[in-house]
Write an enzyme that holds these catalytic residues in place. Structure first.
Site, short mmCIF file in Angstrom:
data_model
loop_
_atom_site.label_atom_id
_atom_site.label_comp_id
_atom_site.label_asym_id
_atom_site.label_seq_id
_atom_site.Cartn_x
_atom_site.Cartn_y
_atom_site.Cartn_z
CE LYS A 14 -1.89 -1.27 4.21
NZ LYS A 14 -2.03 -2.40 4.31
NE ARG A 89 -4.43 -1.61 10.01
CZ ARG A 89 -3.33 -1.25 9.48
NH1 ARG A 89 -3.48 0.31 9.39
NH2 ARG A 89 -2.70 -1.62 9.55
NE ARG A 128 6.88 -2.52 5.81
CZ ARG A 128 6.24 -2.76 6.10
NH1 ARG A 128 5.33 -2.47 4.73
NH2 ARG A 128 4.81 -2.74 6.63
NE ARG A 134 6.20 -0.75 10.29
CZ ARG A 134 5.42 -0.92 9.49
NH1 ARG A 134 5.34 0.18 8.07
NH2 ARG A 134 4.40 -1.62 10.05
NE ARG A 146 2.07 -5.18 10.95
CZ ARG A 146 2.71 -5.17 10.98
NH1 ARG A 146 4.11 -5.93 10.60
NH2 ARG A 146 3.34 -4.92 9.62
P1 ADP Z 1 0.74 -2.09 7.61
O1 ADP Z 1 0.06 -1.70 6.67
O2 ADP Z 1 2.87 -2.31 7.35
O3 ADP Z 1 0.67 -3.35 8.79
P2 ADP Z 1 0.89 0.92 8.93
O4 ADP Z 1 1.93 2.03 8.65
O5 ADP Z 1 -0.57 1.19 7.84
O6 ADP Z 1 1.06 -0.77 8.06
O7 ADP Z 1 0.51 0.37 10.28
C1 ADP Z 1 0.94 -0.42 11.23
C2 ADP Z 1 0.02 0.49 12.49
O8 ADP Z 1 -0.15 1.17 12.88
C3 ADP Z 1 -0.90 -1.22 12.43
O9 ADP Z 1 -0.24 -2.59 12.81
C4 ADP Z 1 -1.85 -0.69 14.16
O10 ADP Z 1 -1.38 -0.55 14.84
C5 ADP Z 1 -1.32 0.77 13.14
N1 ADP Z 1 -2.96 1.53 12.52
C6 ADP Z 1 -2.44 2.08 11.15
N2 ADP Z 1 -3.65 2.29 10.99
C7 ADP Z 1 -4.97 2.48 11.96
C8 ADP Z 1 -5.85 2.21 12.29
N3 ADP Z 1 -6.80 3.17 10.99
N4 ADP Z 1 -6.53 2.34 13.27
C9 ADP Z 1 -6.29 1.72 13.54
N5 ADP Z 1 -4.45 1.55 13.89
C10 ADP Z 1 -3.64 1.63 12.75
#
Ligand code: ADP
Length: 191
Positions: A14, A89, A128, A134, A146
């Site tokens: 994404k 999400r 990654r 990370r 996750r």
């Molecule tokens: P990835 O797509 O690799 O999981 P992101 O950078 O989108 O990475 O998200 C990393 C973390 O941030 C998620 O695992 C969650 O803990 C938190 N997070 C991100 N976006 C949201 C959201 N919209 N609602 C709740 N938690 C979020």
């Protein structure tokens, strides 16, 4: 405003594809993962709470994320449109986003769902993690959590958008160029 939601499991590409999309279509990139990590780095009390959740692979509460999204949208209200990455999400977040955009006479024009099998995701996240540092990408258990959270809490968001005719699936396996080309074709076919 032309608004895109880019959707898919962790590691589906994404973030990388969003960077290309914003350049080609002149949109603003809103990544809730990036916003949350910035808050975490700031060392604030809120940042500490966020860190505890992210580092276990759990979601941050809806209200907290929504507040950040609203502030970011207001800051960039004069844009051509946004690409929402990592948001919504949960179904609650999707309902909230619809109401919030309506205040700007706007909507989600298309949801692009990147489709990548779980085994491939696992591999991508581990590699990654080795580069990005990370923490949530380095531990097998956290990665599994996750992907599990994605299946239980995030996948229902797809039905929300399917019900509104905004859902478009895109094959997320292949080179970055291949996937980008599929995405552009999908966007260009959206009126
Ligand atoms: P990835 O797509 O690799 O999981 P992101 O950078 O989108 O990475 O998200 C990393 C973390 O941030 C998620 O695992 C969650 O803990 C938190 N997070 C991100 N976006 C949201 C959201 N919209 N609602 C709740 N938690 C979020």
């Amino acid at each position: 405003m032309f608004n895109i939601v880019i959707f898919g499991p962790p590691g589906s590409g994404k973030g990388t594809q969003s960077e290309r999309i914003i350049e080609k279509y002149q949109l603003v990139h809103l990544s809730t993962g990036d916003l949350l990590r910035a808050e975490k780095r700031s060392g604030s009390e809120l940042g500490k709470k966020i860190m505890a959740l992210i580092d276990k692979g759990n979601l941050v509460p809806d209200e907290m994320v929504q507040q950040m999204v609203r502030a970011f949208v207001l800051e960039h209200a004069h844009t051509n449109g946004f690409i929402f990455d990592g948001f919504p999400r949960t179904v609650k977040q999707a309902e909230w986003l619809e109401k919030m955009l309506a205040e700007f006479n706007a909507e989600v024009n298309v949801l692009l769902a990147l489709e990548v099998p779980d085994e491939e995701l696992h591999k991508r996240l581990l590699s990654r993690g080795a580069i990005s540092g990370r923490a949530d990408d380095q531990d097998d258990k956290i990665i599994k959590n996750r992907i599990k959270v994605y299946h239980s809490q995030t996948m229902p968001v797809m039905d929300f958008y399917k019900g509104r005719g905004q859902y478009k699936g895109v094959n997320g396996v292949g080179t970055l160029d291949d996937v980008f080309e599929r995405i552009c074709r999908t966007i260009d076919n959206t009126n």
